[in-house]
Design a protein around this motif. Structure first.
Motif, PDB file in Angstrom:
ATOM      1  N   PRO A 156      19.622 -10.100  28.893  1.00  0.00           N
ATOM      2  CA  PRO A 156      18.205  -9.379  28.797  1.00  0.00           C
ATOM      3  C   PRO A 156      18.398  -7.837  29.203  1.00  0.00           C
ATOM      4  CG  PRO A 156      18.426 -10.330  31.575  1.00  0.00           C
ATOM      5  CD  PRO A 156      19.190 -10.600  30.051  1.00  0.00           C
ATOM      6  N   ASP A 157      17.139  -7.384  28.239  1.00  0.00           N
ATOM      7  CA  ASP A 157      18.094  -5.861  28.150  1.00  0.00           C
ATOM      8  C   ASP A 157      16.852  -4.923  29.002  1.00  0.00           C
ATOM      9  OD1 ASP A 157      15.502  -5.237  26.330  1.00  0.00           O
ATOM     10  OD2 ASP A 157      16.592  -4.639  24.455  1.00  0.00           O
ATOM     11  N   ASP A 158      16.396  -3.270  28.929  1.00  0.00           N
ATOM     12  CA  ASP A 158      15.466  -3.666  30.011  1.00  0.00           C
ATOM     13  C   ASP A 158      14.184  -3.070  29.670  1.00  0.00           C
ATOM     14  OD1 ASP A 158      15.620  -1.653  27.670  1.00  0.00           O
ATOM     15  OD2 ASP A 158      15.417  -0.117  28.097  1.00  0.00           O
ATOM     16  N   LYS A 159      14.175  -4.045  28.469  1.00  0.00           N
ATOM     17  CA  LYS A 159      12.897  -3.936  27.568  1.00  0.00           C
ATOM     18  C   LYS A 159      12.207  -5.380  28.402  1.00  0.00           C
ATOM     19  CE  LYS A 159      12.937  -0.177  24.400  1.00  0.00           C
ATOM     20  NZ  LYS A 159      13.881  -0.183  23.880  1.00  0.00           N
ATOM     21  N   HIS A 160      12.600  -6.389  27.889  1.00  0.00           N
ATOM     22  CA  HIS A 160      12.715  -8.289  28.366  1.00  0.00           C
ATOM     23  C   HIS A 160      12.141  -8.308  29.721  1.00  0.00           C
ATOM     24  CE1 HIS A 160      15.214  -8.894  25.667  1.00  0.00           C
ATOM     25  NE2 HIS A 160      14.499  -9.831  24.949  1.00  0.00           N
ATOM     26  N   CYS A 161      11.277  -8.411  30.202  1.00  0.00           N
ATOM     27  CA  CYS A 161      10.882  -9.473  31.738  1.00  0.00           C
ATOM     28  C   CYS A 161      10.445 -10.990  31.402  1.00  0.00           C
ATOM     29  CB  CYS A 161       9.262  -8.285  31.865  1.00  0.00           C
ATOM     30  SG  CYS A 161       8.038  -8.173  31.171  1.00  0.00           S
TER      31      CYS A 161
END
Ligand code: SF4
Ligand code: SF4
Length: 351
Positions: free
Chosen positions: A133-138
């Motif tokens: 995951p990067d900082d945009k995945h939730c």
């Protein structure tokens, strides 16, 4: 479900058997982004992609498709043969498989099942792969970073090997066709899988609390935040065009001049567009941009929960990436919860 393993260096050979099951689409880089496309060579496939610009939905529910053509002399001809062409969709992240499972509920398990979607879903082999995951995945917050169905084969990185989950008999056929590539997984492989899965869960930079969100949305129905978001929204519809679970479409008939022959076209539509709720006589049920932004989030996070028991967001992060006004699943939830500065909540909307 059968659990096997395959050495990473055998992936090229595994890929070489896939065309026997359909036309292969996989994540490749185009410009600065990633897309599902037909790779010209396997070396083009990016196993490390973050997210594709459009979700795999584009292959099962094309942005624009002819569903049938009609002719006064020959009657009508549907497009089901075209929709039934076999496809292999390789390298799908779990949240996008979850997105397809949500589309299944809407298009395949609904009161009026859609034959075109069903034909494509049946003709599509889905091979999933895990991701970082990067900082945009939730997807973790949306419980969509793991899937137990909706795929034929799922590959998880366990170091030098992939752990291979075989989800269907068609997946089993692929395993058989790939000869002796696959080996039984061992206890050590399971331990490695569990370790990596925990690390991935802990690595999400974005964590959203959804437990009481439907109730909070109920409380904030008349909040001024919707006016604020409406004032910023450009009505470009990018957020819903890239969303793996937005499923609205429009239907138009295109007729040829003179002979009354033509075709019926189905194309993606968006609730963010001003014309979406415009009906005959000129009445528009969602004329204001604020009401359209609000509708999208209430449908995803409250209406869908009431009907299907879960939100229709899978946390892919595409709307986070594309919205020019920073209106996305993260900013909206944090604002409505009063956890983000800049926009007030709980104040009543202006008239
Ligand atoms: S709402 Fe945004 S994050 Fe959620 S599934 Fe749609 S595009 Fe992805
Ligand atoms: S919320 Fe953002 S992406 Fe969606 S229509 Fe408005 S400006 Fe465009």
């Amino acid at each position: 479900m059968k659990i096997l393993k395959m050495a990473k260096h055998d992936l090229d050979f595994f890929a070489s058997v896939l065309p026997a099951f359909g036309e292969v689409y996989a994540p490749v880089q185009r410009g600065k982004g990633f897309v599902f496309d037909k790779p010209s060579a396997w070396s083009e496939v990016r196993m490390d992609y973050t997210r594709t610009i459009l979700p795999p939905k584009k292959l099962l529910l094309p942005p624009r498709e002819t569903t049938f053509s009609f002719d006064p002399d020959q009657g009508f001809t549907d497009n089901l043969a075209e929709a039934s062409k076999p496809v292999v969709l390789f390298g799908v992240h779990p949240y996008d498989i979850y997105g397809l499972n949500i589309l299944d509920r809407v298009y395949a398990e609904a009161k009026f099942p859609d034959p075109y979607y069903i034909a494509r879903r049946r003709a599509t082999v889905v091979i999933g792969i895990d991701f970082v995951p990067d900082d945009k995945h939730c997807a973790g917050s949306m419980n969509a970073d793991f899937v137990d169905h909706g795929f034929d084969i799922f590959l998880s990185d366990i170091g030098d090997d992939y752990l291979v989950l075989v989800g269907t008999s068609r997946g089993d056929d692929i395993v058989v066709k790939s000869g002796c590539l696959m080996q039984p997984a061992t206890e050590a492989d399971f331990a490695e899988y569990k370790k990596r899965s925990r690390i991935r869960r802990d690595s999400y930079k974005t964590k959203l609390e959804l437990g009481d969100l439907p109730e909070i949305l109920e409380m904030e129905y008349n909040s001024k935040v919707w006016d604020d978001f409406g004032a910023r929204c450009l009505s470009c519809s990018s957020c819903s065009m890239v969303c793996p679970t937005c499923y609205c479409f429009d239907v138009t008939d295109e007729t040829e001049l003179g002979n009354r022959a033509g075709r019926r076209i189905r194309s993606w539509d968006s609730c963010l567009l001003r014309t979406h709720a415009l009906v005959a006589g000129g009445e528009n049920f969602r004329e204001e941009r604020s009401s359209r932004v609000k509708f999208r989030f209430y449908h995803k996070q409250r209406g869908f929960v009431a009907e299907y028991g879960r939100p229709s967001c899978v946390g892919c992060g595409r709307c986070v990436e594309v919205c020019p006004a920073e209106i996305n699943i993260i900013t909206v939830i944090e604002t409505i919860r009063g956890e983000r500065d800049g926009i007030s909540s709980s104040a009543p909307a202006s008239a």
